[in-house]
Motif scaffolding. Structure first.
Motif, PDB file in Angstrom:
ATOM      1  N   UNK A   9       0.833  -1.200   0.000  1.00 30.75           N
ATOM      2  CA  UNK A   9       0.000   0.000   0.000  1.00 30.75           C
ATOM      3  C   UNK A   9       0.870   1.254   0.000  1.00 30.75           C
ATOM      4  N   UNK A  10       1.904   1.251   0.812  1.00 27.03           N
ATOM      5  CA  UNK A  10       2.745   2.445   0.899  1.00 27.03           C
ATOM      6  C   UNK A  10       3.572   2.642  -0.365  1.00 27.03           C
ATOM      7  N   UNK A  50      -7.540  -1.438  -5.339  1.00 28.73           N
ATOM      8  CA  UNK A  50      -8.929  -1.616  -4.902  1.00 28.73           C
ATOM      9  C   UNK A  50      -9.060  -1.395  -3.392  1.00 28.73           C
ATOM     10  N   UNK A  51      -8.099  -1.925  -2.646  1.00 24.28           N
ATOM     11  CA  UNK A  51      -8.116  -1.775  -1.194  1.00 24.28           C
ATOM     12  C   UNK A  51      -7.944  -0.302  -0.801  1.00 24.28           C
ATOM     13  N   UNK A  52      -7.032   0.394  -1.453  1.00 19.51           N
ATOM     14  CA  UNK A  52      -6.806   1.812  -1.156  1.00 19.51           C
ATOM     15  C   UNK A  52      -8.036   2.654  -1.505  1.00 19.51           C
ATOM     16  N   UNK A  53      -8.721   2.266  -2.584  1.00 18.71           N
ATOM     17  CA  UNK A  53      -9.936   2.990  -2.968  1.00 18.71           C
ATOM     18  C   UNK A  53     -11.026   2.778  -1.913  1.00 18.71           C
ATOM     19  N   UNK A  54     -11.165   1.556  -1.416  1.00 22.28           N
ATOM     20  CA  UNK A  54     -12.155   1.278  -0.361  1.00 22.28           C
ATOM     21  C   UNK A  54     -11.850   2.091   0.893  1.00 22.28           C
ATOM     22  N   UNK A  55     -10.571   2.296   1.184  1.00 21.82           N
ATOM     23  CA  UNK A  55     -10.160   3.062   2.355  1.00 21.82           C
ATOM     24  C   UNK A  55     -10.205   4.568   2.099  1.00 21.82           C
ATOM     25  N   UNK A  56     -10.562   4.942   0.880  1.00 15.88           N
ATOM     26  CA  UNK A  56     -10.648   6.344   0.450  1.00 15.88           C
ATOM     27  C   UNK A  56      -9.297   7.058   0.511  1.00 15.88           C
ATOM     28  N   UNK A  75      -5.774   8.518  -8.292  1.00 17.46           N
ATOM     29  CA  UNK A  75      -5.140   9.713  -7.733  1.00 17.46           C
ATOM     30  C   UNK A  75      -5.114   9.591  -6.220  1.00 17.46           C
ATOM     31  N   UNK A  76      -4.095  10.149  -5.638  1.00 18.53           N
ATOM     32  CA  UNK A  76      -3.940  10.182  -4.192  1.00 18.53           C
ATOM     33  C   UNK A  76      -4.908  11.212  -3.600  1.00 18.53           C
ATOM     34  N   UNK A  77      -5.604  10.830  -2.553  1.00 16.11           N
ATOM     35  CA  UNK A  77      -6.472  11.779  -1.852  1.00 16.11           C
ATOM     36  C   UNK A  77      -5.654  12.463  -0.759  1.00 16.11           C
TER      37      UNK A  77
END
Length: 183
Positions: A9-10, A50-56, A75-77
């Motif tokens: 993730x990082x 997909x996991x990062x998108x779920x975590x917003x 894109x990074x939030x």
């Protein structure tokens, strides 16, 4: 396994901090930027996105393409950037590397010395190729990113790779001399 996913993730958050990208773009960029010390395959990148998108922590924008499959650009939030910054500020976990070559050398007494020599010669050639790749990356960075504020940090990782590669080459030469005496 959870630790690996977390580190993936990082890696993905860090790459997206450079700008919006598709999963394909992430793989291509990672190959020449962080690939000498961190490798992610498509099989890890897409589930991580997909996991990062779920975590917003990232957003996805679908781009329609004529005659091609849709392209998802991530894109990074602000929350993703904050999570990346928190991780960057935390101490790095020391890792014990897994090295099949060293494992084979440790048990090398059970094979003829010629087999061990062959393994070391192959490793030496691989180190030479990797050093050449690092030099090419350094050249590319100098040409394409001379004014980028990230350049000194990218060069630090390249320097680490160069030092490690040179040390491994020296170890190969030393080991080949020992194996020559043995067999």
């Amino acid at each position: 396994m959870a630790e690996r996913v977390s580190q993936s993730q990082f890696a993905v958050l860090g790459l997206l901090s450079l700008g919006p990208m598709s999963g394909y773009d992430l793989k291509q960029l990672s190959s020449w930027s962080v690939g000498h010390f961190w490798r992610e395959g498509y099989g890890q990148i897409y589930p991580t996105l997909r996991q990062l998108e779920k975590q917003r922590l990232v957003t996805k924008k679908t781009q329609r393409q004529k005659g091609k499959p849709d392209r998802n650009v991530y894109s990074l939030t602000p929350a993703g950037l904050e999570r990346l910054r928190q991780w960057l500020a935390s101490p790095a976990n020391p890792e014990v590397p897994r090295n099949e070559l060293l494992l084979k050398m440790f048990f090398g007494q059970w094979t003829p010395p010629a087999i061990s020599r062959s393994h070391i010669e192959e490793h030496r050639e691989r180190c030479r190729r990797e050093l050449a790749e690092l030099a090419a990356i350094q050249q590319r960075l100098a040409e394409e990113h001379a004014d980028d504020p990230g350049l000194p940090f990218w060069e630090m990782t390249l320097s680490y790779g160069e030092h490690m590669g040179k040390a491994q080459l020296a170890w190969c030469e030393e080991t080949l001399k020992k194996l020559k005496v043995k067999g």
